[in-house]
Design a protein around this motif. Structure first.
Motif, PDB file in Angstrom:
ATOM      1  N   TYR A   4     -37.593  48.345  -4.180  1.00  0.00           N
ATOM      2  CA  TYR A   4     -36.327  48.170  -4.071  1.00  0.00           C
ATOM      3  C   TYR A   4     -35.134  47.922  -4.484  1.00  0.00           C
ATOM      4  CZ  TYR A   4     -34.503  43.643  -2.691  1.00  0.00           C
ATOM      5  OH  TYR A   4     -33.362  42.452  -1.587  1.00  0.00           O
ATOM      6  N   SER A   5     -35.361  48.448  -6.214  1.00  0.00           N
ATOM      7  CA  SER A   5     -34.246  48.656  -6.690  1.00  0.00           C
ATOM      8  C   SER A   5     -33.771  49.434  -6.408  1.00  0.00           C
ATOM      9  CB  SER A   5     -35.064  48.335  -8.677  1.00  0.00           C
ATOM     10  OG  SER A   5     -35.530  49.163  -8.887  1.00  0.00           O
ATOM     11  N   LEU A   6     -34.504  51.034  -5.787  1.00  0.00           N
ATOM     12  CA  LEU A   6     -33.125  52.167  -5.465  1.00  0.00           C
ATOM     13  C   LEU A   6     -33.042  51.216  -4.260  1.00  0.00           C
ATOM     14  CD1 LEU A   6     -36.244  54.583  -6.614  1.00  0.00           C
ATOM     15  CD2 LEU A   6     -34.105  53.797  -7.463  1.00  0.00           C
ATOM     16  N   LEU A   7     -33.285  50.797  -3.773  1.00  0.00           N
ATOM     17  CA  LEU A   7     -32.207  50.644  -2.116  1.00  0.00           C
ATOM     18  C   LEU A   7     -30.741  49.865  -2.549  1.00  0.00           C
ATOM     19  CD1 LEU A   7     -35.484  49.193  -0.364  1.00  0.00           C
ATOM     20  CD2 LEU A   7     -34.790  51.425  -0.967  1.00  0.00           C
ATOM     21  N   SER A   8     -30.459  50.118  -1.052  1.00  0.00           N
ATOM     22  CA  SER A   8     -28.412  49.953  -1.089  1.00  0.00           C
ATOM     23  C   SER A   8     -28.128  48.483  -0.891  1.00  0.00           C
ATOM     24  CB  SER A   8     -27.706  50.627  -0.750  1.00  0.00           C
ATOM     25  OG  SER A   8     -28.902  51.384   0.402  1.00  0.00           O
ATOM     26  N   PHE A   9     -29.929  47.864  -1.444  1.00  0.00           N
ATOM     27  CA  PHE A   9     -29.305  45.980  -0.556  1.00  0.00           C
ATOM     28  C   PHE A   9     -28.334  45.765  -1.324  1.00  0.00           C
ATOM     29  CE2 PHE A   9     -33.416  47.856   1.908  1.00  0.00           C
ATOM     30  CZ  PHE A   9     -32.660  47.681   3.139  1.00  0.00           C
TER      31      PHE A   9
ATOM     32  N   THR B  29     -42.764  43.864   2.956  1.00  0.00           N
ATOM     33  CA  THR B  29     -43.926  43.882   2.474  1.00  0.00           C
ATOM     34  C   THR B  29     -42.947  43.176   1.001  1.00  0.00           C
ATOM     35  OG1 THR B  29     -44.150  45.748   3.536  1.00  0.00           O
ATOM     36  CG2 THR B  29     -45.257  45.361   1.207  1.00  0.00           C
ATOM     37  N   LYS B  30     -42.266  44.222  -0.055  1.00  0.00           N
ATOM     38  CA  LYS B  30     -42.603  42.885  -1.427  1.00  0.00           C
ATOM     39  C   LYS B  30     -42.031  40.939  -1.088  1.00  0.00           C
ATOM     40  CE  LYS B  30     -38.595  42.380  -4.636  1.00  0.00           C
ATOM     41  NZ  LYS B  30     -37.887  41.635  -5.220  1.00  0.00           N
ATOM     42  N   HIS B  31     -40.884  40.528   0.035  1.00  0.00           N
ATOM     43  CA  HIS B  31     -41.717  39.676   0.326  1.00  0.00           C
ATOM     44  C   HIS B  31     -42.737  38.692   0.629  1.00  0.00           C
ATOM     45  CE1 HIS B  31     -36.719  38.940   1.712  1.00  0.00           C
ATOM     46  NE2 HIS B  31     -37.201  39.387   0.525  1.00  0.00           N
TER      47      HIS B  31
END
Length: 188
Positions: A145-150, A82-84
């Protein structure tokens, strides 16, 4: 009600009785809602004074909600996807709204001054797209997104330059291709 009454941080909110009447709900429902808002840190009760709106600009609401929402890998992938989509839509809006290329000067200046922070770049893009709702959605997704571990996207000056050039040429196909290249996305 906060918007209509133009309430801001530090302002007193109406009493339970008044809220109950204005919202046409029972006082127990109002009390429960106020308790939830207080637990979230959005309001505070002061004994003998009333209930007040707290300053929640730096509030950790995204982190709190993410612990409930982002429990499985599918939800995490959905955030990235969704961010993309939102970023591509910001670029498309920018293409539609760019008249003489002057709007892109801020992006160009940022890149030329050594800007290599991906969040800053797309924050500028979202701002230039000039759609408040899309900008707010992007910021919320960025926080999730910044909280995800990607692996976080690194700044890519050459990729930003290609993207700006495609925007200057007002070529949607090139713009999307430059974005996909920047994000290392395959065409589908």
């Amino acid at each position: 009600m906060i918007t209509n009454d133009r309430l801001k941080s530090g302002d007193k909110i109406p009493s339970e009785r008044e809220l109950s009447e204005r919202l046409n709900v029972g006082r127990s429902s109002v009390r429960e809602a106020l308790r939830a808002l207080e637990l979230l840190g959005l309001i505070e009760s002061r004994h003998g004074e009333g209930t007040f709106i707290r300053d929640f600009k730096g509030h950790q609401l995204v982190q709190l909600l993410s612990s409930f929402i982002l429990q499985d890998e599918k939800a995490k992938q959905d955030v990235v996807e969704t961010k993309h989509f939102i970023e591509m839509d910001c670029l498309r809006l920018l293409l539609q709204k760019t008249r003489d290329g002057q709007e892109l000067s801020a992006l160009q200046s940022w890149v030329e001054s050594g800007g290599e922070n991906d969040d800053e770049f797309f924050s500028l893009v979202a701002e230039l797209a000039d759609n408040y709702l899309i900008k707010r959605i992007w910021f919320i997704l960025k926080d999730y997104y910044s909280l995800l571990s990607f692996e976080k996207p690194e700044g890519n000056k050459a990729g930003y330059v290609r993207l700006i050039q495609a925007l200057r040429e007002r070529d949607e196909e090139k713009t999307v291709a430059a974005y996909r290249d920047l994000r290392k996305l395959s065409s589908f």
